[in-house]
Scaffold this motif. Structure first.
Motif, mmCIF file in Angstrom:
data_model
loop_
_atom_site.group_PDB
_atom_site.id
_atom_site.type_symbol
_atom_site.label_atom_id
_atom_site.label_comp_id
_atom_site.label_asym_id
_atom_site.label_seq_id
_atom_site.Cartn_x
_atom_site.Cartn_y
_atom_site.Cartn_z
ATOM 1 N N TYR A 36 0.840 -1.197 0.000
ATOM 2 C CA TYR A 36 0.000 0.000 0.000
ATOM 3 C C TYR A 36 0.871 1.241 0.000
ATOM 4 O O TYR A 36 1.910 1.282 0.648
ATOM 5 C CB TYR A 36 -0.930 0.000 1.213
ATOM 6 C CG TYR A 36 -1.966 -1.083 1.132
ATOM 7 C CD1 TYR A 36 -3.068 -0.951 0.305
ATOM 8 C CD2 TYR A 36 -1.830 -2.256 1.854
ATOM 9 C CE1 TYR A 36 -4.012 -1.948 0.208
ATOM 10 C CE2 TYR A 36 -2.769 -3.259 1.762
ATOM 11 C CZ TYR A 36 -3.858 -3.101 0.936
ATOM 12 O OH TYR A 36 -4.791 -4.094 0.842
ATOM 13 N N VAL A 43 -5.323 6.319 0.967
ATOM 14 C CA VAL A 43 -6.762 6.484 1.159
ATOM 15 C C VAL A 43 -7.473 6.757 -0.162
ATOM 16 O O VAL A 43 -8.548 6.225 -0.416
ATOM 17 C CB VAL A 43 -7.041 7.627 2.162
ATOM 18 C CG1 VAL A 43 -8.532 7.835 2.361
ATOM 19 C CG2 VAL A 43 -6.366 7.351 3.492
ATOM 20 N N ALA A 48 -5.418 2.039 -3.057
ATOM 21 C CA ALA A 48 -5.842 2.487 -1.730
ATOM 22 C C ALA A 48 -6.300 1.324 -0.863
ATOM 23 O O ALA A 48 -6.632 0.239 -1.341
ATOM 24 C CB ALA A 48 -6.972 3.497 -1.865
ATOM 25 N N ILE A 49 -6.319 1.583 0.427
ATOM 26 C CA ILE A 49 -6.853 0.624 1.392
ATOM 27 C C ILE A 49 -8.336 0.427 1.077
ATOM 28 O O ILE A 49 -9.040 1.392 0.787
ATOM 29 C CB ILE A 49 -6.679 1.172 2.820
ATOM 30 C CG1 ILE A 49 -5.204 1.377 3.142
ATOM 31 C CG2 ILE A 49 -7.330 0.264 3.844
ATOM 32 C CD1 ILE A 49 -4.951 2.120 4.417
ATOM 33 N N GLN A 51 -12.342 0.182 1.429
ATOM 34 C CA GLN A 51 -13.243 0.991 2.249
ATOM 35 C C GLN A 51 -13.562 0.310 3.576
ATOM 36 O O GLN A 51 -13.656 0.977 4.599
ATOM 37 C CB GLN A 51 -14.534 1.274 1.494
ATOM 38 C CG GLN A 51 -14.366 2.239 0.334
ATOM 39 C CD GLN A 51 -13.982 3.620 0.797
ATOM 40 O OE1 GLN A 51 -12.808 3.916 0.972
ATOM 41 N NE2 GLN A 51 -14.964 4.446 1.009
ATOM 42 N N SER A 52 -13.742 -1.008 3.581
ATOM 43 C CA SER A 52 -14.055 -1.707 4.832
ATOM 44 C C SER A 52 -12.883 -1.604 5.815
ATOM 45 O O SER A 52 -13.089 -1.467 7.022
ATOM 46 C CB SER A 52 -14.407 -3.163 4.565
ATOM 47 O OG SER A 52 -13.329 -3.823 3.932
ATOM 48 N N GLY A 53 -11.660 -1.642 5.322
ATOM 49 C CA GLY A 53 -10.488 -1.483 6.184
ATOM 50 C C GLY A 53 -10.396 -0.083 6.746
ATOM 51 O O GLY A 53 -10.065 0.111 7.921
ATOM 52 N N LEU A 54 -10.693 0.913 5.910
ATOM 53 C CA LEU A 54 -10.677 2.297 6.367
ATOM 54 C C LEU A 54 -11.760 2.519 7.419
ATOM 55 O O LEU A 54 -11.533 3.189 8.423
ATOM 56 C CB LEU A 54 -10.865 3.237 5.182
ATOM 57 C CG LEU A 54 -10.700 4.713 5.467
ATOM 58 C CD1 LEU A 54 -9.312 5.016 6.002
ATOM 59 C CD2 LEU A 54 -10.963 5.512 4.203
ATOM 60 N N GLN A 56 -12.902 0.285 9.484
ATOM 61 C CA GLN A 56 -12.430 -0.346 10.710
ATOM 62 C C GLN A 56 -11.456 0.563 11.452
ATOM 63 O O GLN A 56 -11.505 0.672 12.682
ATOM 64 C CB GLN A 56 -11.745 -1.670 10.404
ATOM 65 C CG GLN A 56 -12.677 -2.769 10.002
ATOM 66 C CD GLN A 56 -11.932 -4.033 9.610
ATOM 67 O OE1 GLN A 56 -10.718 -4.115 9.716
ATOM 68 N NE2 GLN A 56 -12.680 -5.019 9.139
ATOM 69 N N LEU A 57 -10.557 1.211 10.722
ATOM 70 C CA LEU A 57 -9.609 2.125 11.352
ATOM 71 C C LEU A 57 -10.322 3.293 12.024
ATOM 72 O O LEU A 57 -10.035 3.643 13.169
ATOM 73 C CB LEU A 57 -8.613 2.654 10.320
ATOM 74 C CG LEU A 57 -7.571 1.688 9.809
ATOM 75 C CD1 LEU A 57 -6.818 2.291 8.643
ATOM 76 C CD2 LEU A 57 -6.620 1.319 10.915
ATOM 77 N N VAL A 58 -11.268 3.899 11.320
ATOM 78 C CA VAL A 58 -11.996 5.048 11.869
ATOM 79 C C VAL A 58 -12.815 4.624 13.084
ATOM 80 O O VAL A 58 -12.863 5.333 14.099
ATOM 81 C CB VAL A 58 -12.875 5.692 10.779
ATOM 82 C CG1 VAL A 58 -13.810 6.729 11.364
ATOM 83 C CG2 VAL A 58 -12.000 6.315 9.696
#
Length: 85
Positions: A36, A43, A48-49, A51-54, A56-58
């Motif tokens: 990545y 992003v 990009a990472i 959307q589901s991973g992003l 999870q981070l948020v």
């Protein structure tokens, strides 16, 4: 609290821009941390990472902000730190 988080984010940017990444895979499909890109490209870029991973981070950062990293110590009022000079 937010100043320390900003310092950690800055050090994370410097570290990854210099090519230091965690070893191993980031998911079960075999993508490595190095696959990545750095910065905003992670992003918004082509690789990009997901959307589901992003999300999870948020969600994890929001959980930490609301329940773990409170701005009070031992039940004291916000801004009142017992034992502080």
């Amino acid at each position: 609290k937010h100043g320390r988080i900003c310092q950690l984010a800055f050090l994370g940017q410097i570290t990854t821009r210099n090519g230091v990444h965690l070893s191993g895979d980031i998911d079960y499909s075999g993508h490595s941390f190095e696959s990545y890109p750095n910065g905003l490209a992670a992003v918004f870029g082509d690789n990009a990472i997901p959307q589901s991973g992003l999300l999870q981070l948020v969600a994890f950062v929001g959980f930490l902000e609301l329940f773990v990293m409170k701005d009070s110590a031992n039940g004291a009022e916000p801004g009142d730190f017992p034992g502080d000079f």
